[in-house]
Design a protein around this motif. Structure first.
Motif, PDB file in Angstrom:
ATOM      1  N   LYS A  53       0.820  -1.208   0.000  1.00  0.00           N
ATOM      2  CA  LYS A  53       0.000   0.000   0.000  1.00  0.00           C
ATOM      3  C   LYS A  53       0.861   1.268   0.000  1.00  0.00           C
ATOM      4  CE  LYS A  53      -4.463   1.151   1.886  1.00  0.00           C
ATOM      5  NZ  LYS A  53      -4.777   2.384   2.367  1.00  0.00           N
ATOM      6  N   GLU A  54       1.917   1.223   0.793  1.00  0.00           N
ATOM      7  CA  GLU A  54       2.701   2.459   0.921  1.00  0.00           C
ATOM      8  C   GLU A  54       3.542   2.768  -0.322  1.00  0.00           C
ATOM      9  OE1 GLU A  54       3.187  -0.238   2.993  1.00  0.00           O
ATOM     10  OE2 GLU A  54       5.332  -0.585   3.358  1.00  0.00           O
ATOM     11  N   ASN A  55       3.718   1.764  -1.212  1.00  0.00           N
ATOM     12  CA  ASN A  55       4.583   1.999  -2.374  1.00  0.00           C
ATOM     13  C   ASN A  55       3.835   2.467  -3.623  1.00  0.00           C
ATOM     14  OD1 ASN A  55       6.688   1.230  -0.831  1.00  0.00           O
ATOM     15  ND2 ASN A  55       6.929  -0.818  -1.747  1.00  0.00           N
ATOM     16  N   ILE A  56       2.495   2.378  -3.622  1.00  0.00           N
ATOM     17  CA  ILE A  56       1.768   2.773  -4.839  1.00  0.00           C
ATOM     18  C   ILE A  56       0.685   3.803  -4.493  1.00  0.00           C
ATOM     19  CG2 ILE A  56       2.165   0.606  -6.093  1.00  0.00           C
ATOM     20  CD1 ILE A  56      -0.647  -0.228  -5.337  1.00  0.00           C
ATOM     21  N   SER A  57       0.166   4.456  -5.529  1.00  0.00           N
ATOM     22  CA  SER A  57      -0.828   5.523  -5.306  1.00  0.00           C
ATOM     23  C   SER A  57      -2.121   4.932  -4.741  1.00  0.00           C
ATOM     24  CB  SER A  57      -1.112   6.238  -6.620  1.00  0.00           C
ATOM     25  OG  SER A  57      -1.858   5.368  -7.465  1.00  0.00           O
ATOM     26  N   ASP A  58      -2.928   5.777  -4.140  1.00  0.00           N
ATOM     27  CA  ASP A  58      -4.214   5.330  -3.590  1.00  0.00           C
ATOM     28  C   ASP A  58      -5.118   4.746  -4.672  1.00  0.00           C
ATOM     29  OD1 ASP A  58      -3.583   5.908  -1.065  1.00  0.00           O
ATOM     30  OD2 ASP A  58      -4.819   7.732  -0.895  1.00  0.00           O
ATOM     31  N   ASN A  59      -5.146   5.452  -5.800  1.00  0.00           N
ATOM     32  CA  ASN A  59      -6.006   4.976  -6.895  1.00  0.00           C
ATOM     33  C   ASN A  59      -5.565   3.600  -7.391  1.00  0.00           C
ATOM     34  OD1 ASN A  59      -7.843   6.983  -6.962  1.00  0.00           O
ATOM     35  ND2 ASN A  59      -6.808   8.169  -8.592  1.00  0.00           N
ATOM     36  N   ALA A  60      -4.253   3.440  -7.525  1.00  0.00           N
ATOM     37  CA  ALA A  60      -3.722   2.155  -7.993  1.00  0.00           C
ATOM     38  C   ALA A  60      -4.069   1.056  -6.992  1.00  0.00           C
ATOM     39  CB  ALA A  60      -2.207   2.247  -8.178  1.00  0.00           C
ATOM     40  N   TRP A  61      -3.948   1.363  -5.712  1.00  0.00           N
ATOM     41  CA  TRP A  61      -4.282   0.378  -4.670  1.00  0.00           C
ATOM     42  C   TRP A  61      -5.756  -0.035  -4.771  1.00  0.00           C
ATOM     43  CZ3 TRP A  61      -2.038  -2.832  -1.351  1.00  0.00           C
ATOM     44  CH2 TRP A  61      -2.830  -3.374  -0.337  1.00  0.00           C
ATOM     45  N   LYS A  62      -6.628   0.962  -4.959  1.00  0.00           N
ATOM     46  CA  LYS A  62      -8.076   0.666  -5.052  1.00  0.00           C
ATOM     47  C   LYS A  62      -8.379  -0.162  -6.307  1.00  0.00           C
ATOM     48  CE  LYS A  62      -9.787   4.669  -2.578  1.00  0.00           C
ATOM     49  NZ  LYS A  62      -9.807   6.093  -2.907  1.00  0.00           N
ATOM     50  N   ASP A  63      -7.746   0.217  -7.421  1.00  0.00           N
ATOM     51  CA  ASP A  63      -7.970  -0.534  -8.668  1.00  0.00           C
ATOM     52  C   ASP A  63      -7.497  -1.985  -8.533  1.00  0.00           C
ATOM     53  OD1 ASP A  63      -9.164   1.506  -9.964  1.00  0.00           O
ATOM     54  OD2 ASP A  63      -7.442   2.034 -11.233  1.00  0.00           O
ATOM     55  N   ALA A  64      -6.368  -2.156  -7.891  1.00  0.00           N
ATOM     56  CA  ALA A  64      -5.831  -3.520  -7.718  1.00  0.00           C
ATOM     57  C   ALA A  64      -6.797  -4.340  -6.869  1.00  0.00           C
ATOM     58  CB  ALA A  64      -4.456  -3.472  -7.072  1.00  0.00           C
ATOM     59  N   ASP A  65      -7.367  -3.703  -5.876  1.00  0.00           N
ATOM     60  CA  ASP A  65      -8.308  -4.378  -4.994  1.00  0.00           C
ATOM     61  C   ASP A  65      -9.569  -4.791  -5.761  1.00  0.00           C
ATOM     62  OD1 ASP A  65      -8.973  -5.328  -2.468  1.00  0.00           O
ATOM     63  OD2 ASP A  65     -10.317  -3.608  -2.151  1.00  0.00           O
ATOM     64  N   LYS A  66     -10.000  -3.889  -6.642  1.00  0.00           N
ATOM     65  CA  LYS A  66     -11.246  -4.085  -7.386  1.00  0.00           C
ATOM     66  C   LYS A  66     -11.062  -5.074  -8.552  1.00  0.00           C
ATOM     67  CE  LYS A  66     -13.503  -0.909 -10.084  1.00  0.00           C
ATOM     68  NZ  LYS A  66     -13.649   0.459 -10.523  1.00  0.00           N
ATOM     69  N   ALA A  67      -9.870  -5.118  -9.129  1.00  0.00           N
ATOM     70  CA  ALA A  67      -9.651  -5.895 -10.365  1.00  0.00           C
ATOM     71  C   ALA A  67      -9.822  -7.394 -10.107  1.00  0.00           C
ATOM     72  CB  ALA A  67      -8.251  -5.613 -10.908  1.00  0.00           C
ATOM     73  N   LEU A  68     -10.710  -8.012 -10.879  1.00  0.00           N
ATOM     74  CA  LEU A  68     -10.950  -9.451 -10.733  1.00  0.00           C
ATOM     75  C   LEU A  68      -9.968 -10.232 -11.609  1.00  0.00           C
ATOM     76  CD1 LEU A  68     -14.872  -9.449 -10.936  1.00  0.00           C
ATOM     77  CD2 LEU A  68     -13.413  -9.386  -8.887  1.00  0.00           C
ATOM     78  N   LEU A  69      -9.964 -11.542 -11.411  1.00  0.00           N
ATOM     79  CA  LEU A  69      -9.118 -12.414 -12.233  1.00  0.00           C
ATOM     80  C   LEU A  69      -9.397 -12.156 -13.713  1.00  0.00           C
ATOM     81  CD1 LEU A  69      -9.201 -15.901 -10.470  1.00  0.00           C
ATOM     82  CD2 LEU A  69      -7.709 -13.936 -10.056  1.00  0.00           C
ATOM     83  N   GLU A  70      -8.352 -12.231 -14.507  1.00  0.00           N
ATOM     84  CA  GLU A  70      -8.375 -12.044 -15.964  1.00  0.00           C
ATOM     85  C   GLU A  70      -8.479 -10.586 -16.390  1.00  0.00           C
ATOM     86  OE1 GLU A  70      -7.351 -14.274 -18.054  1.00  0.00           O
ATOM     87  OE2 GLU A  70      -7.250 -15.752 -16.468  1.00  0.00           O
ATOM     88  N   SER A  71      -8.476  -9.646 -15.443  1.00  0.00           N
ATOM     89  CA  SER A  71      -8.355  -8.242 -15.828  1.00  0.00           C
ATOM     90  C   SER A  71      -6.997  -8.049 -16.486  1.00  0.00           C
ATOM     91  CB  SER A  71      -8.436  -7.341 -14.588  1.00  0.00           C
ATOM     92  OG  SER A  71      -9.704  -7.465 -13.980  1.00  0.00           O
ATOM     93  N   ALA A  72      -6.953  -7.156 -17.487  1.00  0.00           N
ATOM     94  CA  ALA A  72      -5.682  -6.862 -18.160  1.00  0.00           C
ATOM     95  C   ALA A  72      -5.048  -5.663 -17.472  1.00  0.00           C
ATOM     96  CB  ALA A  72      -5.928  -6.577 -19.631  1.00  0.00           C
ATOM     97  N   VAL A  73      -3.763  -5.805 -17.097  1.00  0.00           N
ATOM     98  CA  VAL A  73      -3.138  -4.775 -16.251  1.00  0.00           C
ATOM     99  C   VAL A  73      -1.679  -4.522 -16.649  1.00  0.00           C
ATOM    100  CG1 VAL A  73      -4.602  -5.447 -14.288  1.00  0.00           C
ATOM    101  CG2 VAL A  73      -2.321  -6.456 -14.521  1.00  0.00           C
ATOM    102  N   THR A  74      -1.151  -3.428 -16.146  1.00  0.00           N
ATOM    103  CA  THR A  74       0.302  -3.202 -16.249  1.00  0.00           C
ATOM    104  C   THR A  74       0.865  -3.006 -14.843  1.00  0.00           C
ATOM    105  OG1 THR A  74       0.270  -0.792 -16.353  1.00  0.00           O
ATOM    106  CG2 THR A  74      -0.055  -1.959 -18.428  1.00  0.00           C
TER     107      THR A  74
END
Ligand code: NSS
Length: 432
Positions: A53-74
């Motif tokens: 959590k402390e290494n990435i932005s808040d938005n990125a953390w929330k998106d990672a939490d929300k992203a389900l399996l098979e989501s395409a990501v970088t």
């Protein structure tokens, strides 16, 4: 512009301690405390990315939490050696973004075979099928390589034809601007044309069979590797086939042990495949079955169970040659030493995996071919061009056809031929 690398490259060591960016699909995920662990997949492999959590932005953390399996990501992060991580490396993320969120993926752990076939367009990305597709590409590549390095020309025969090659019962009929035509069962008859120009040719193309049988070895559409060789006898033809199959098996074992092992195949199994293959006459095969207590008489065909008995425990494929003329294709040359049989051979895979190759010496004399066409009551008009070839500098020749999916099924020891092809077409399936 971000420069992305492939996951497979991370394992090459040179990126250890450095920052890299990757893109792919979320294969698995879990979280514990302030860390989300995402296992990412691309065409080259899988790797775990740890998002603190402390290494990435808040938005990125929330998106990672929300992203389900098979989501395409970088993911961008530092490559860390970590003995506990699969593959020995982990990515410690400092940036994460979603290319596209996946809806809940309809395939979870234990699914019925039917459902997986209905969802084939989504199941193809599974590691199991991805691995099979990779082995398939290498196998096809080595088979082609063999031909290219042995003076064969690759040709392009038609797929739509009026000349059935392997009997009327498995032809797919279609209307061709008001005329009757068929999807090809085999390029063979056209292959026989090419040899007067190029002598030794091959083709890899789909063949079609309206197979009513529901077996683990039959597809309605399969990839057919066919060769035709001027001046080759049935013996020469068999020699070529065993060299071809051995070449591809050896190369696979030598260069792709990782892919084979992923499919639970020991590379040594394929290293053992080298010429010569055992040759058994049809007569001896019948005797063998009878001695084993199978009810068989001369003239019968071999069914799946017979093939199992004949090939049980073999380390490499075998040939059965000189079948009865009765019931064989019209183009096979009659055996001068026993006119009740023809000069043909089938290559059978070990342990009942089935026939890999069908081949024969062809009738090359006009009168003999005309006689067979009439005996089989074929429509001479559709075959006139083929018969004509016997009038203009005909030569003895032979050829064969190899089913790519049959070969792959045996090489990878698959239970069913449908997994050897991305979108299987069978009697009860043409979707997706
Ligand atoms: O019918 S074959 O035995 N022979 C021919 O078609 C010849 N005209 C080929 C030639 O000499 N050019 O089919 C050849 C191979 C056979 O050994 C199998 O490996 C494969 O084609 N084959 C199939 N694979 C999958 N599904 C089906 N239905 C199928 N039928 C044949």
């Amino acid at each position: 512009m971000t420069e992305f690398i492939h996951i497979g490259e991370i394992f090459s060591k040179k990126h250890a301690g450095k920052e890299v960016s990757i893109r792919g699909w979320i294969h698995r995920k879990r979280s514990s405390g302030g860390v989300q662990f995402l296992v990412l997949r691309d065409s080259t492999g899988i790797i775990q990315a740890a998002l603190k959590k402390e290494n990435i932005s808040d938005n990125a953390w929330k998106d990672a939490d929300k992203a389900l399996l098979e989501s395409a990501v970088t993911v961008k992060g530092i490559v860390k050696e970590d003995k506990r991580a699969p593959g020995g490396y982990e990515l410690q993320a400092n940036a994460f973004s979603v290319i596209s969120f996946s809806e809940p993926f309809p395939i979870t752990e234990h699914q019925s075979t039917e459902l997986l076939l209905d969802l084939r367009h989504l199941w193809l990305r599974s590691q199991k099928l991805t691995n099979i597709m990779k082995v398939r590409q290498h196998l096809v590549n080595y088979l082609r390589e063999y031909f290219y390095s042995h003076e064969f020309w690759e040709v392009a025969p038609p797929i739509i034809t009026q000349a059935g090659c392997e009997g009327g019962s498995t032809l797919f009929k279609l209307k061709y601007f008001g005329e009757d035509a068929y999807l090809t069962q085999s390029a063979q008859l056209y292959n026989e044309v090419f040899i007067t120009a190029l002598e030794k040719i091959f083709v890899l193309a789909p063949s079609f069979r309206a197979e009513r049988s529901r077996t683990v070895k039959h597809l309605a559409e399969y990839w057919h590797l066919e060769a035709e060789e001027a001046f080759y006898s049935n013996q020469d033809n068999m020699k070529l086939q065993e060299e071809l199959v051995s070449y591809a098996c050896q190369k696979l074992a030598k260069n792709h042990a990782d892919l084979l092992e992923f499919s639970k195949v020991k590379p040594e199994r394929l290293t053992k495949v080298s010429p010569p293959f055992k040759r058994v006459s049809y007569d001896d095969a019948i005797d063998f079955l009878v001695k084993k207590g199978v009810k068989k008489k001369w003239g019968d065909d071999f069914g799946a169970e017979d093939e199992e008995v004949l090939t049980a425990g073999l380390e490499k494929p075998m040939f059965i040659y000189n079948y009865p003329k009765q019931g064989r294709a019209f183009y096979m040359r009659v055996n001068p030493d026993n006119p009740e049989t023809v000069l043909n051979a089938d290559m059978q895979a070990p342990d009942g995996h089935g026939e890999l190759i069908g081949g024969s010496e062809r009738i090359w004399e006009y009168d003999e071919l005309m006689k067979r066409v009439k005996e089989e009551k074929l429509d001479v008009r559709s075959y006139q061009w083929y018969i004509d070839l016997r009038k203009y500098g005909s030569v003895p020749h032979s050829g064969f056809g190899l089913g790519i999916e049959r070969l792959l099924k045996w090489v990878l020891n698959l239970d069913h031929i449908r997994d050897a092809v991305p979108f299987p077409r069978t009697i009860n399936r043409v979707y997706p």
